[in-house]
Design a protein around this motif. Structure first.
Motif, PDB file in Angstrom:
ATOM      1  N   ASP A   1      -1.438 -35.218  15.531  1.00 26.35           N
ATOM      2  CA  ASP A   1      -0.115 -34.717  15.906  1.00 26.35           C
ATOM      3  C   ASP A   1       0.958 -35.415  15.072  1.00 26.35           C
ATOM      4  O   ASP A   1       1.144 -36.640  15.167  1.00 26.35           O
ATOM      5  N   THR A   2       1.660 -34.659  14.243  1.00 30.51           N
ATOM      6  CA  THR A   2       2.679 -35.228  13.356  1.00 30.51           C
ATOM      7  C   THR A   2       4.085 -35.193  13.954  1.00 30.51           C
ATOM      8  O   THR A   2       5.039 -35.606  13.291  1.00 30.51           O
ATOM      9  N   LYS A   3       4.222 -34.718  15.180  1.00 29.38           N
ATOM     10  CA  LYS A   3       5.572 -34.577  15.767  1.00 29.38           C
ATOM     11  C   LYS A   3       6.247 -35.926  15.994  1.00 29.38           C
ATOM     12  O   LYS A   3       7.470 -36.003  16.060  1.00 29.38           O
ATOM     13  N   SER A   4       5.463 -36.982  16.131  1.00 33.08           N
ATOM     14  CA  SER A   4       6.048 -38.295  16.426  1.00 33.08           C
ATOM     15  C   SER A   4       6.595 -38.996  15.177  1.00 33.08           C
ATOM     16  O   SER A   4       7.142 -40.092  15.277  1.00 33.08           O
ATOM     17  N   ILE A   5       6.458 -38.390  13.998  1.00 38.16           N
ATOM     18  CA  ILE A   5       6.941 -39.032  12.769  1.00 38.16           C
ATOM     19  C   ILE A   5       8.465 -39.115  12.757  1.00 38.16           C
ATOM     20  O   ILE A   5       9.049 -40.137  12.397  1.00 38.16           O
ATOM     21  N   LYS A   6       9.119 -38.034  13.161  1.00 34.84           N
ATOM     22  CA  LYS A   6      10.586 -38.019  13.140  1.00 34.84           C
ATOM     23  C   LYS A   6      11.133 -38.732  14.367  1.00 34.84           C
ATOM     24  O   LYS A   6      10.675 -38.539  15.491  1.00 34.84           O
TER      25      LYS A   6
ATOM     26  N   VAL B   1      18.938 -36.713   5.187  1.00 36.40           N
ATOM     27  CA  VAL B   1      17.635 -37.325   5.461  1.00 36.40           C
ATOM     28  C   VAL B   1      16.770 -36.425   6.337  1.00 36.40           C
ATOM     29  O   VAL B   1      15.535 -36.407   6.201  1.00 36.40           O
ATOM     30  N   ASN B   2      17.384 -35.647   7.227  1.00 32.09           N
ATOM     31  CA  ASN B   2      16.602 -34.754   8.079  1.00 32.09           C
ATOM     32  C   ASN B   2      15.920 -33.666   7.257  1.00 32.09           C
ATOM     33  O   ASN B   2      14.734 -33.358   7.474  1.00 32.09           O
ATOM     34  N   GLU B   3      16.652 -33.096   6.300  1.00 30.01           N
ATOM     35  CA  GLU B   3      16.060 -32.062   5.459  1.00 30.01           C
ATOM     36  C   GLU B   3      14.951 -32.639   4.581  1.00 30.01           C
ATOM     37  O   GLU B   3      13.920 -32.010   4.369  1.00 30.01           O
ATOM     38  N   VAL B   4      15.180 -33.871   4.077  1.00 34.31           N
ATOM     39  CA  VAL B   4      14.169 -34.512   3.235  1.00 34.31           C
ATOM     40  C   VAL B   4      12.912 -34.824   4.046  1.00 34.31           C
ATOM     41  O   VAL B   4      11.787 -34.646   3.564  1.00 34.31           O
ATOM     42  N   THR B   5      13.094 -35.288   5.278  1.00 38.57           N
ATOM     43  CA  THR B   5      11.950 -35.583   6.138  1.00 38.57           C
ATOM     44  C   THR B   5      11.168 -34.318   6.461  1.00 38.57           C
ATOM     45  O   THR B   5       9.928 -34.322   6.474  1.00 38.57           O
ATOM     46  N   ASP B   6      11.883 -33.229   6.703  1.00 34.25           N
ATOM     47  CA  ASP B   6      11.205 -31.952   6.937  1.00 34.25           C
ATOM     48  C   ASP B   6      10.395 -31.529   5.717  1.00 34.25           C
ATOM     49  O   ASP B   6       9.282 -30.997   5.843  1.00 34.25           O
ATOM     50  N   GLN B   7      10.947 -31.777   4.535  1.00 36.92           N
ATOM     51  CA  GLN B   7      10.231 -31.438   3.308  1.00 36.92           C
ATOM     52  C   GLN B   7       8.979 -32.299   3.166  1.00 36.92           C
ATOM     53  O   GLN B   7       7.911 -31.811   2.760  1.00 36.92           O
TER      54      GLN B   7
END
Length: 394
Positions: free
Chosen positions: A322-327, A280-286
């Motif tokens: 700021d998109t950093k808060s998405i994960k 899921v981490n790799e998919v979220t990064d994508q």
């Protein structure tokens, strides 16, 4: 809007088989068209909601002279864009309109930001585009808006929803065939023999018709049943539940294919719509790299050029999404990384607390950048090494 009109709209104007009374002539074809619409709608809105949920988690940061400030503009984008919507509801409508129509218009009225439900755009090459009949809810503005007075986005040069709709038109036939093949493999077939057909209108004919239309249906659908037959009548089962290779999982896989097509069209990893937890981490990064970051970059560019302008932007007065808060951040799993970020002097303690969605510490030391004694300036290190070599020669 009636059900038939709604179906025709969702099917892109494709005719739905109906009689003059609005009833389907071919009930299987009618329900297939009805199902096709919901397969498409499920795939499309799952994709849109994934993107909208991600954008609504972003923080719209406002800067003055390059320093982050929280004022009226910050409150407008992050808390209350208008009297009837909070920020999350506003962003969901914003993104939904953008993906549904491949374009979106936001106007400002009396300090409120409003997402238009519909409008007519007149494009020009050298002058501002004009927007007329702008409708928000059940109210239509009588004035014509200029491009410089509104926020306007076009998602892509090609409307990808129309592209996927054309793909569905072909794929739905294959899906319908698979469903019929499954039903056929699970069906019951037989031969009914009778000596003579009773006279029309007689009691025997009524009983005969009831046997064909009602009793046979009840007999075949029941788990355990007895079928009473008259003199000269017999029933032979010739195809009871063949159970061929078709299965509901095959049909489910084809429905998932529709979601995959839609997700790929809008840059969303299909695994997110499937709910897969592996990787899921790799998919979220994508998702962030190929969908959310380009989208938010496009959104903030329009906001900055319209609400700030060139002169203010060059003074470093601007808005940043700021998109950093998405994960989601698990503090225990990233504690080592946090230590490195602080000890290297890259970020202050308050910078890290904001990143972890915690309140900053109201103290000057929390805003200072600290560095361990392991680090030093590169040219200073070269000078120190030179001094050591000189000392050894002496």
């Amino acid at each position: 809007m009636g059900l038939i009109s709604w179906l025709q709209e969702k099917l892109g104007g494709q005719a739905v088989p109906v009689s003059g009374e609005g009833l389907a002539e071919d009930i299987d074809e009618y329900y297939q068209a009805y199902a096709d619409v919901y397969y498409r709608e499920l795939a499309f809105w799952s994709t849109v909601n994934t993107v909208a949920n991600a954008v609504s988690k972003c923080e719209f940061k406002t800067y003055s002279g390059g320093v982050e400030k929280k004022g009226a503009e910050y409150y407008l984008w992050n808390v209350e864009p208008n009297k009837n919507q909070n920020s999350s509801g506003f962003i969901h409508k914003w993104i939904a309109q953008l993906y549904r129509h491949n374009e979106c218009l936001i106007i400002e009225q009396n300090g409120q930001l409003l997402v238009a439900d519909s409008f007519i755009r007149t494009p020009y090459a050298l002058y501002d585009d004009l927007f007329a009949q702008v409708t928000v809810g059940d109210f239509t503005f009588g004035k014509t808006f200029s491009q410089s007075d509104v926020l306007y986005w076009q998602l892509s040069e090609k409307d990808m929803r129309k592209v996927t709709a054309a793909l569905y038109a072909s794929y739905s036939k294959l899906l319908a065939y698979s469903m019929k093949a499954y039903q056929k493999s699970r069906g019951t077939k037989g031969i009914f023999n009778y000596e003579t057909l009773p006279v029309a209108g007689s009691e025997q004919r009524k009983a005969f018709d009831d046997l064909l239309t009602n009793k046979f249906k009840t007999f075949m659908s029941a788990g355990d049943a007895i079928l009473p037959l008259g003199t000269g009548q017999s029933y032979t089962d010739i195809g009871s539940k063949t159970y061929s290779s078709e299965s509901t999982r095959d049909i489910r896989a084809m429905v998932d294919d529709i979601s995959d097509f839609t997700a790929k069209a809008f840059g969303v990893p299909p695994a997110l719509l499937h709910g897969d937890v592996q990787g899921v981490n790799e998919v979220t990064d994508q998702l962030l790299t190929f969908c959310i970051d380009p989208l938010t970059c496009m959104l903030e560019e329009e906001i900055n050029r319209k609400r700030y302008g060139k002169s203010e932007f060059l003074k470093r007065n601007y808005l940043q999404i700021d998109t950093k808060s998405i994960k989601h951040i698990d503090l225990l799993s990233v504690s080592t990384s946090i230590d490195k970020l602080i000890s290297s002097g890259a970020y202050s303690i308050n910078d890290i607390r904001k990143l972890c969605n915690d309140e900053p510490i109201d103290a000057d030391w929390a805003n200072r950048h600290m560095i361990t004694k392991n680090y030093t300036v590169a040219d200073l290190m070269a000078t120190m090494e030179g001094n050591d070599e000189t000392a050894e020669k002496e």
